[in-house]
Enzyme design. Structure first.
Site: not given
Length: 378
Positions: A2-3, A54
């Site tokens: 998750p970036e 994001k």
DNA sequence: CGTCCACGTCTAC
DNA sequence: TAGACCTGGACGG
């Protein structure tokens, strides 16, 4: 996953696997999820994805004007944030991953399922959502407006924080996360705990047009220090790297940061600082681990944490001096910064030699290697 | 067994 | 500026 890069790769993944696929029926949620129900039902619809910083947006588009009880099914956008562990998968129903919390079913014979998987459930989704207010332009795909927003708001309090903490402020750096801030600051040898405004205000006067010109000028480096500094600020300034470094991850073609994945070694080899053996690490003011080398910078948090100090006393046992420094916080010679990678705690062993004699990278994160395919590689 | 750690927000004192 | 929110892997005993 998750970036910013992982979110974008997720959107590419969705568009690839859903191309030509027709979805049908309701969208279902796992029993345990606390996120909203997605009240969307349609005989035949398609799924498209896009990303911004994001966040990932899925667009559900009904195929025909599906007249049901006199009303047409409207398209729906669902905006996802991935938390610490979110990702998309496309599988058969039998192979639905554990922690698949939102599911879209294809109309195929053995049906397939696009699912949002999120082990830790820190992720979220908004039906009929839009890009979250308070998140700025995408560092990867809205570079000019990202840059402009930062440089025209340097008087904001956000930039009184250390640069490493400001970089996690999604109002200005939408898409930057913990590994990216480490990699970006490392490339420029910027001490992480220097005030953000100090680092950024020297860029304020830069001609924005110059930033769109590719790296050509780099070859042009004659040696006057004047020229040198100009070259540096134009071709490698911090805001530019907030754009190019995440794009490197996207262009690697793997899946980005995903220790469980087989091709994680490519990503691991790309990392120069984050979790790399020999790098220093310390906690920032929000308790997040900052990886860096060289100076920490003046705004590094003091080693206080009176409450946590007790719990955290036991660390670093392979070094008596380090242990003394930890147990007796009055000795603040190092400002709480570890001088070595926290090898024993993180599983960062100094060096490993494989059975077949091949030497792994000195900076292996063996925790990730092990959880990966090390045994399989035998 | 237990503790620590992890790619990120959120809200509540 | 703490915690809360979660699961699970690595490691220590």
């Amino acid at each position: 996953m998750p970036e910013g890069p992982e979110l974008h790769l997720a959107s590419l993944f969705v568009n690839k696997v859903c191309e030509g696929v027709v979805f049908t029926g309701p969208v279902t949620k796992s029993a345990v999820s606390k996120n909203c129900d997605v009240s969307f039902t349609c005989e035949a619809y398609r799924i498209q994805a896009s990303s911004r910083g994001k966040e990932v947006k899925l667009t559900l588009t009904p195929m025909k004007s599906d007249v049901k009880e006199g009303s047409t099914v409207q398209p729906m956008d669902i905006v996802f944030r991935f938390g610490m562990s979110g990702y998309f998968r496309f599988t058969s129903e039998e192979e639905l991953p554990k922690h698949a919390h939102l599911r879209f079913f294809s109309n195929e014979k053995p049906c397939r399922v696009l699912s949002f998987v999120d082990t830790r459930r820190f992720g979220s989704w908004q039906p009929n959502g839009s890009w979250q207010r308070g998140r700025g332009p995408c560092v990867m795909f809205e570079y000019e407006s990202f840059r402009k927003k930062v440089l025209s708001n340097l008087s904001n309090q956000a930039f009184e924080r250390p640069i490493c903490e400001a970089l996690l402020n999604q109002n200005y750096f939408n898409g930057i996360g913990n590994y990216l801030r480490a990699e970006i600051l490392f490339r420029l040898s910027i001490p992480p705990f220097v005030q953000a405004r100090t680092v950024l205000e020297i860029l304020e006067l830069e001609d924005l047009a110059a930033d769109t010109t590719p790296v050509k000028e780099e070859l042009d480096d004659q040696k006057t220090s004047d020229r040198e500094s100009k070259r540096t600020s134009q071709s490698a300034d911090l805001l530019r790297l907030c754009h190019t470094v995440p794009l490197e991850v996207v262009n690697m073609g793997g899946k980005g940061y995903d220790p469980q994945k087989a091709d994680y070694s490519d990503f691991q080899a790309w990392l120069q600082c984050y979790y790399v053996a020999g790098m220093k690490s310390t906690r920032d003011h929000n308790g997040r681990t900052m990886w860096f080398s060289g100076d920490s910078g003046p705004m590094v948090p003091k080693e206080c944490k009176s409450t946590k100090a007790k719990k955290r006393v036991k660390k670093e046992e392979d070094n008596d001096a380090a242990m003394v420094a930890e147990i007796v916080p009055k000795v603040k010679t190092e400002k709480g910064v570890k001088q070595e990678a926290p090898n024993s705690k993180t599983g960062l062993r100094k060096r490993k030699v494989k059975q077949d004699g091949e030497v792994t990278r000195p900076c292996d994160n063996t925790r990730c290697l092990r959880s990966n395919k090390t045994s399989e590689a035998r």
